[in-house]
Design an enzyme around this catalytic site. Structure first.
Site, mmCIF file in Angstrom:
data_model
loop_
_atom_site.group_PDB
_atom_site.id
_atom_site.type_symbol
_atom_site.label_atom_id
_atom_site.label_comp_id
_atom_site.label_asym_id
_atom_site.label_seq_id
_atom_site.Cartn_x
_atom_site.Cartn_y
_atom_site.Cartn_z
ATOM 1 N N HIS A 186 0.733 -1.203 0.019
ATOM 2 C CA HIS A 186 -0.047 0.138 -0.039
ATOM 3 C C HIS A 186 0.789 1.359 0.004
ATOM 4 C CE1 HIS A 186 0.481 -0.488 4.437
ATOM 5 N NE2 HIS A 186 0.590 1.136 4.286
ATOM 6 N N ASP A 216 -0.064 -7.632 1.203
ATOM 7 C CA ASP A 216 0.302 -6.105 1.501
ATOM 8 C C ASP A 216 1.878 -6.210 1.207
ATOM 9 O OD1 ASP A 216 0.019 -3.573 1.751
ATOM 10 O OD2 ASP A 216 -0.056 -3.762 3.894
ATOM 11 N N SER A 299 4.780 2.316 7.961
ATOM 12 C CA SER A 299 4.579 0.988 7.178
ATOM 13 C C SER A 299 5.552 0.695 6.312
ATOM 14 C CB SER A 299 3.291 1.512 6.048
ATOM 15 O OG SER A 299 1.997 1.652 6.677
#
Length: 454
Positions: A186, A216, A299
């Protein structure tokens, strides 16, 4: 003396015969001129021939006007004609003048004293110095937070991504000397430009190698960079609840941010994404839960154990519910990381082929089922069978309507959780499924198949 001007004969320098030469010494004043009615008594007794008192006679005698040129000078008079000019009379100091003088003197003395004191202090060899600890050894134990950070930071990077409609920041870490970097899907999903910044501040462009939305995970690569410091990969199977961990990332673009916490749980089923609405962007993670603060921008960053080995890839956080008035947008101590064992396998496939494979059992699940477990649908997509003919599930004996309640003895509460448990393994791994059929529980063995990821 009260009624007489003099009681003694006039001194010699004052009375002199008229017409004789002036025999005065320098500085002796001339005698005043004689008048007819004020002759000096020759015998010195102070009385005239008639025996009358001279002073009384003078008073009785009619006054005669003194010629203008004849100035009478009487040294015994009340005021002499010549008066010495000695300036203004000295009246002394008044009280306010004394006070003002004293205040001025005090201020002047204080100023001079202060200047002298400052000058003396500056010239003195003694200086003010507050107590302070001495410089100590800057080294830290390798298993301390500082030691772990020092080991890992050179291999952690910040990603600045620009897309067609938006831009963002994420984190990644170096996998090998060739320049491969692992991050979240993402972070780079819609990237048109990717810039990688190292802990030294050096920035270079990167290219996308491959990505997978189901896990992901994504891999990018930098070229022409020497001295890369790949991080050591650990084993997520060794992680236990309570183990200390360190997270490194760039929350809100604050690069090289280090936070610490513990492993709060393992095998936590987490789904993320789903913005497209068709389920193609949903990621299923059998996650490691940690209370190490993780925020937007973390992230793709590493979650490290006490040996500075990567045990997870920080991917998601749990915030308060959107309708909660006390909702907190940042970390509330619920962070989730993809286990490194899963990340390692996916990264290897992405580097090798640009795509990742997903383990499957070849069945279509009824995602609207609200009971306990994962129910196999009656029909598949487009009217196809819910159990793929010749697939792993069909070979294991799974039938439409079966409810799968356990995977390798671990309870399954829904369809999402079954997918997460299956994707935690590799294609070809054997699993034991507990199935509820017609009210009876039975055990089936299945060998996982493979499907291409997205």
């Amino acid at each position: 003396m009260a009624d007489r001007q003099q009681t003694e004969p006039a001194p010699q320098w004052w009375s002199r015969p008229e017409g004789t030469a002036d025999s005065r010494h320098d500085g002796v004043p001339a005698p005043r001129p004689e008048t007819a009615d004020a002759a000096v008594d020759a015998d010195g007794d102070g009385e005239d021939e008639g025996g009358r008192n001279g002073a009384a006679e003078q008073v009785a005698a009619p006054a005669q006007e003194t010629p203008a040129h004849a100035v009478r000078y009487d040294p015994w008079g009340e005021q002499p004609l010549q008066v010495v000019d000695r300036g203004r009379d000295r009246r002394g100091f008044r009280l306010w003048q004394v006070a003002a003088l004293a205040a001025g003197t005090a201020l002047l003395a204080g100023g001079i004293g202060g200047y002298v004191g400052v000058l003396a202090e500056r010239q003195s060899s003694t200086r003010l110095e507050l107590p302070q600890a001495a410089v100590a050894d800057k080294g830290r134990a390798p298993d301390s937070v500082a030691g772990i950070a020092a080991t890992a930071l050179p291999g952690v990077v910040t990603l600045h991504v620009r897309g067609a409609k938006s831009s963002g920041t994420g984190t990644g870490f170096v996998l090998d000397p060739q320049g491969h970097i692992l991050t979240n899907n993402h972070v780079v999903a819609d990237a048109k430009e990717i810039a990688v910044t190292f802990s030294t501040g050096e920035s270079v462009t990167a290219e996308l190698v491959g990505r997978d939305s189901g896990y992901d995970l994504a891999v990018v690569k930098v070229s022409g960079v020497r001295g890369l410091r790949p991080l050591s990969l650990g084993n997520s199977e060794n992680v236990k609840v309570g183990d200390p961990v360190v997270a490194i990332g760039a929350p809100f673009d604050l690069s090289n941010t280090v936070t610490a916490g513990i492993i709060s749980a393992t095998g936590r089923p987490v789904t993320a994404g789903g913005d497209k609405g068709d389920g193609s962007d949903i990621s299923y993670v059998d996650a490691l839960q940690t209370d190490a603060p993780i925020n937007p921008g973390n992230s793709g960053g590493p979650l490290l154990d006490a040996r500075a080995h990567v045990v997870g890839i920080n991917s998601a956080i749990r915030g308060a519910d959107k309708d909660d008035p006390d909702r907190q947008g940042g970390s509330i101590g619920l962070g989730f990381a993809i286990p490194i064992n899963q990340g390692k396998r996916v990264a290897e496939e992405l580097i090798a082929t640009g795509h990742a494979t997903h383990p499957v059992i070849g069945v279509t699940l009824d995602m609207d089922y609200t009971g306990d477990g994962a129910r196999v649908g009656d029909k598949g997509e487009d009217g196809k069978p819910s159990v793929t003919a010749g697939g792993p599930g069909a070979r294991a004996g799974i039938k439409p309507g079966d409810v799968i309640t356990k995977v390798d003895g671990q309870r399954v509460r829904g369809g999402d959780e079954l997918i997460i448990k299956i994707r935690a393994h590799r294609p070809g791994d054997p699993l034991t499924l507990t199935v509820l059929r017609d009210g009876r529980e039975r055990t089936l063995g299945v060998v996982l198949g493979s499907a291409n990821g997205s």
